[in-house]
Design an enzyme around this catalytic site. Sequence first.
Site, PDB file in Angstrom:
ATOM      1  N   TYR A  97     -23.022  13.823  53.650  1.00 29.43           N
ATOM      2  CA  TYR A  97     -23.696  13.992  52.358  1.00 29.43           C
ATOM      3  C   TYR A  97     -22.865  14.880  51.436  1.00 29.43           C
ATOM      4  O   TYR A  97     -22.744  16.092  51.644  1.00 29.43           O
ATOM      5  CB  TYR A  97     -25.091  14.600  52.547  1.00 29.43           C
ATOM      6  CG  TYR A  97     -26.006  13.786  53.441  1.00 29.43           C
ATOM      7  CD1 TYR A  97     -25.935  12.392  53.480  1.00 29.43           C
ATOM      8  CD2 TYR A  97     -26.944  14.399  54.254  1.00 29.43           C
ATOM      9  CE1 TYR A  97     -26.761  11.645  54.303  1.00 29.43           C
ATOM     10  CE2 TYR A  97     -27.781  13.663  55.083  1.00 29.43           C
ATOM     11  CZ  TYR A  97     -27.674  12.294  55.100  1.00 29.43           C
ATOM     12  OH  TYR A  97     -28.490  11.561  55.914  1.00 29.43           O
ATOM     13  N   HIS A 151     -24.461   9.158  63.253  1.00 26.46           N
ATOM     14  CA  HIS A 151     -24.901   8.801  61.900  1.00 26.46           C
ATOM     15  C   HIS A 151     -24.575   7.345  61.541  1.00 26.46           C
ATOM     16  O   HIS A 151     -23.416   6.970  61.439  1.00 26.46           O
ATOM     17  CB  HIS A 151     -24.214   9.743  60.893  1.00 26.46           C
ATOM     18  CG  HIS A 151     -24.858   9.753  59.546  1.00 26.46           C
ATOM     19  ND1 HIS A 151     -24.506  10.640  58.558  1.00 26.46           N
ATOM     20  CD2 HIS A 151     -25.852   9.001  59.013  1.00 26.46           C
ATOM     21  CE1 HIS A 151     -25.233  10.421  57.478  1.00 26.46           C
ATOM     22  NE2 HIS A 151     -26.057   9.416  57.735  1.00 26.46           N
TER      23      HIS A 151
HETATM   24  P1  NAD Z   1     -36.079   9.807  49.720  1.00 25.38           P
HETATM   25  O1  NAD Z   1     -36.910   8.619  49.934  1.00 25.38           O
HETATM   26  O2  NAD Z   1     -36.524  11.109  50.258  1.00 25.38           O
HETATM   27  O3  NAD Z   1     -35.831   9.884  48.171  1.00 25.38           O
HETATM   28  C1  NAD Z   1     -35.118  10.884  47.581  1.00 25.38           C
HETATM   29  C2  NAD Z   1     -35.302  10.720  46.081  1.00 25.38           C
HETATM   30  O4  NAD Z   1     -36.667  10.972  45.780  1.00 25.38           O
HETATM   31  C3  NAD Z   1     -34.481  11.723  45.304  1.00 25.38           C
HETATM   32  O5  NAD Z   1     -34.038  11.083  44.128  1.00 25.38           O
HETATM   33  C4  NAD Z   1     -35.498  12.814  44.986  1.00 25.38           C
HETATM   34  O6  NAD Z   1     -35.173  13.522  43.824  1.00 25.38           O
HETATM   35  C5  NAD Z   1     -36.741  12.003  44.806  1.00 25.38           C
HETATM   36  N1  NAD Z   1     -37.973  12.765  45.053  1.00 25.38           N
HETATM   37  C6  NAD Z   1     -38.303  13.505  46.131  1.00 25.38           C
HETATM   38  N2  NAD Z   1     -39.514  14.070  45.950  1.00 25.38           N
HETATM   39  C7  NAD Z   1     -39.936  13.664  44.727  1.00 25.38           C
HETATM   40  C8  NAD Z   1     -41.120  13.897  43.952  1.00 25.38           C
HETATM   41  N3  NAD Z   1     -42.108  14.642  44.407  1.00 25.38           N
HETATM   42  N4  NAD Z   1     -41.206  13.307  42.743  1.00 25.38           N
HETATM   43  C9  NAD Z   1     -40.225  12.523  42.262  1.00 25.38           C
HETATM   44  N5  NAD Z   1     -39.076  12.244  42.944  1.00 25.38           N
HETATM   45  C10 NAD Z   1     -38.942  12.827  44.144  1.00 25.38           C
HETATM   46  O7  NAD Z   1     -34.639   9.461  50.269  1.00 25.38           O
HETATM   47  P2  NAD Z   1     -33.573  10.279  51.004  1.00 25.38           P
HETATM   48  O8  NAD Z   1     -33.275  11.574  50.364  1.00 25.38           O
HETATM   49  O9  NAD Z   1     -32.484   9.309  51.196  1.00 25.38           O
HETATM   50  O10 NAD Z   1     -34.194  10.515  52.453  1.00 25.38           O
HETATM   51  C11 NAD Z   1     -34.669  11.746  52.873  1.00 25.38           C
HETATM   52  C12 NAD Z   1     -33.703  12.419  53.833  1.00 25.38           C
HETATM   53  O11 NAD Z   1     -33.665  11.679  55.036  1.00 25.38           O
HETATM   54  C13 NAD Z   1     -32.248  12.528  53.371  1.00 25.38           C
HETATM   55  O12 NAD Z   1     -32.048  13.633  52.544  1.00 25.38           O
HETATM   56  C14 NAD Z   1     -31.549  12.636  54.692  1.00 25.38           C
HETATM   57  O13 NAD Z   1     -31.622  13.967  55.176  1.00 25.38           O
HETATM   58  C15 NAD Z   1     -32.377  11.729  55.580  1.00 25.38           C
HETATM   59  N6  NAD Z   1     -31.816  10.364  55.642  1.00 25.38           N
HETATM   60  C16 NAD Z   1     -31.019  10.053  56.685  1.00 25.38           C
HETATM   61  C17 NAD Z   1     -30.441   8.809  56.763  1.00 25.38           C
HETATM   62  C18 NAD Z   1     -29.548   8.488  57.909  1.00 25.38           C
HETATM   63  O14 NAD Z   1     -29.416   9.287  58.820  1.00 25.38           O
HETATM   64  N7  NAD Z   1     -28.879   7.372  57.937  1.00 25.38           N
HETATM   65  C19 NAD Z   1     -30.669   7.855  55.775  1.00 25.38           C
HETATM   66  C20 NAD Z   1     -31.520   8.183  54.738  1.00 25.38           C
HETATM   67  C21 NAD Z   1     -32.094   9.434  54.683  1.00 25.38           C
END
Ligand code: NAD
Length: 317
Positions: A56, A120
């Site tokens: 990231y 990952h």
């Molecule tokens: P997410 O679905 O959490 O979406 C993130 C988006 O939603 C961002 O743009 C954020 O600003 C917005 N958001 C969050 N809360 C909000 C709110 N209350 N109102 C409006 N917008 C809001 O997607 P993500 O960040 O990809 O997934 C969460 C976490 O999961 C990642 O940070 C990561 O740590 C993990 N992840 C891991 C993998 C992997 O291992 N392959 C893949 C995806 C995510």
Amino acid sequence: MQHRQLGHTGLKVSVLGYGASPLGGVFRAIDEREGILAVRTALDLGINFLDTSPHYGVTRSESVLGRALRGVPRESYHLATKVGQYGEGNFDFSAARVTRSFDESCARLGTDHIDVLHCHDIEFADLNQLIGETLPALARLRELGRIGHIGITGLPLKIFPAVLDRAPPGTVNVILSFCRYCLNDTGLESLLPYLHGKGVGVINASATGMGLLTLRGAPSWHPAPPAIMAGCRRAVEYCESVGADITSLALQFALQNPGIATTLVGTASPDNIRKNVACVGTPPDPALLARVLELLQPIHNHNFTRGRPENRDPIIP
Ligand code: NAD
């Protein structure tokens, strides 16, 4: 805050976890001080499971998270990071690289112990190498007490049984699935009985579908095809028209599934953290949920995939 057991790991994790990918500037350029405040707000409000990766922002997320955690008692939170992916298209699941990567992550995060170390996005890995080389290297770190538990992450669902059925029992303790348990795609649900039968803890990420179910919408790199983007947009616009918050609905929907130990949400905004924590223990409004699911029905479980051809799920575009 509510907590659930993460499989057989013995970790009792908050049902809402903190995803640190936004700290790497993955969704938008961020103000580091605001990001650090977001992490501190998450901890203050009871979130005890934090997830990051050297991928990231090509190490930035880990570095910012490490700075945010300075001075916070290590035993007050569980920390997960990952190995194998280091920037766009840069994968290396060799034993030497993942072992070195673990040490580099510890240095950035300011710790000598990682609670969950994930491989990952294993859809980009040769699963023979993963099972024969990567997992044994992580198992050595676990034997040495340097990590608590081993996880695997990825987008296609088929990769989880593909590894769990071949690796020695107990090797993989946790899986992290993303975009497969949200309002528009509940594909992960069909795998839950199998995963629970194996004693594997389930982490769900991207309940907003990596931004699909947010007012800002998906980032430009999002892999969803136009039909899914447009379908989700209809739901977002409907919620806006009735004064409802689509992101809160998406979270409430994901959080109520008891088969999922924790749902990770990423944000660098303290205000969003507060809104997200307020979703814990708040069931979705039944009428709003029914209408939104109805709007999403034409694209329900239409997915997108990626990775090596042999690791891809069949898709409904
Ligand atoms: P997410 O679905 O959490 O979406 C993130 C988006 O939603 C961002 O743009 C954020 O600003 C917005 N958001 C969050 N809360 C909000 C709110 N209350 N109102 C409006 N917008 C809001 O997607 P993500 O960040 O990809 O997934 C969460 C976490 O999961 C990642 O940070 C990561 O740590 C993990 N992840 C891991 C993998 C992997 O291992 N392959 C893949 C995806 C995510």
